[in-house]
Each structure stands twice: as structure tokens, then as C-alpha cells.
Write a protein that holds these residues in place. Structure first.
Motif, PDB file in Angstrom:
ATOM      1  N   VAL A 119      75.752  43.360  54.372  1.00 25.01           N
ATOM      2  CA  VAL A 119      75.964  41.962  54.765  1.00 25.01           C
ATOM      3  C   VAL A 119      75.050  40.989  54.044  1.00 25.01           C
ATOM      4  CG1 VAL A 119      76.763  42.658  57.038  1.00 25.01           C
ATOM      5  CG2 VAL A 119      74.372  41.974  56.733  1.00 25.01           C
ATOM      6  N   PHE A 149      75.789  37.109  55.572  1.00 21.14           N
ATOM      7  CA  PHE A 149      75.459  36.813  56.969  1.00 21.14           C
ATOM      8  C   PHE A 149      74.049  36.231  57.039  1.00 21.14           C
ATOM      9  CE2 PHE A 149      78.269  40.341  59.072  1.00 21.14           C
ATOM     10  CZ  PHE A 149      79.367  39.874  58.362  1.00 21.14           C
ATOM     11  N   MET A 159      78.451  34.256  59.803  1.00 16.65           N
ATOM     12  CA  MET A 159      79.110  35.259  58.967  1.00 16.65           C
ATOM     13  C   MET A 159      80.072  34.559  58.021  1.00 16.65           C
ATOM     14  SD  MET A 159      79.821  38.271  61.775  1.00 16.65           S
ATOM     15  CE  MET A 159      81.129  37.364  62.605  1.00 16.65           C
TER      16      MET A 159
END
Length: 119
Positions: free
Chosen positions: A64, A68, A83
Motif C-alpha cells: 500500500v 494509502f 486510500m
């Protein structure tokens, strides 16, 4: 009694964005680690990101990073997970969790919020 309540999940198209919220009642996040974990369909639960509330240090899972971002609002006892560039593989139930002060294990959990990424 400490409770965590997540919100912000939903259905989004690939490349879209969502912001998840995790609000604590019963105590603050002080001296705790607050984390977001997820469980994709048919898979094990995995850590997504976490923040050491007192030290303000953060962790992001490799899958991520750059997409994120964690942030927090002490006045609202709320942690956010922004996100971006969501992909179908991000589809999962997302859980917020926190440790008790000075502990390392997540022992307080929210109920989870569903995130579905699909066209």
C-alpha cells in the motif's frame, strides 16, 4: 468500555479513492498503537498500516505504500486511512484495532467495514 467504530467503506471503481474512519469511545488513543488490518475474501487477515499514537511513527505494508495514508484527529479520537488508486486486490473487510497502553498486541477491535473495488 472501549469501542472502535469504523466507517467509510463501500464500492469503488479501480483507480478510485475512499477514506476510512476509526473512532474510539471510552478512551483516547494515547500511548496506544492504532492499526488498520484487512481480510480479503478467502484469505488470512493482514496488516495494512499502523501508527504509534504517542511517537507518531507509522508503518505501511509494502503493497500500500504510496497509495494509502494514515492521519489522525486527537480532538475527535479518530484515525483515518486515506486510500487512493484502489485496485480489485484491495477488496476486503477492513478492521481498525488498537493496543492497550504499553502493550504490543491488538486487543480492541472494530466491527469492520467492507471495501469493494470493482468495475
Amino acid at each position: 468500555q472501549v469501542q472502535l467504530v469504523e466507517s467509510g467503506g463501500g464500492l469503488v471503481q479501480p483507480g478510485g479513492s475512499l477514506r476510512l474512519s476509526c473512532t474510539a469511545s471510552g478512551r483516547s488513543f494515547d500511548n496506544s498503537v492504532v492499526g488498520w488490518l484487512r481480510q480479503p475474501p478467502g484469505k488470512e487477515r493482514e496488516s495494512v498500516a499502523s501508527i504509534n499514537w504517542s511517537g507518531d511513527t507509522t508503518y505501511y505494508a509494502p503493497f500500500v505504500k504510496g497509495r494509502f495514508a494514515l492521519s489522525g484527529d486527537s480532538a475527535k479520537n479518530t484515525v483515518y486511512l486515506q486510500m487512493n488508486d484502489l485496485q480489485p486486490e484491495d477488496t476486503a473487510i477492513y478492521y481498525c484495532a488498537m493496543t492497550r497502553p504499553g502493550e504490543m498486541e491488538y486487543t480492541i477491535w472494530g466491527q469492520g467495514t467492507q471495501v469493494t473495488v470493482s468495475s
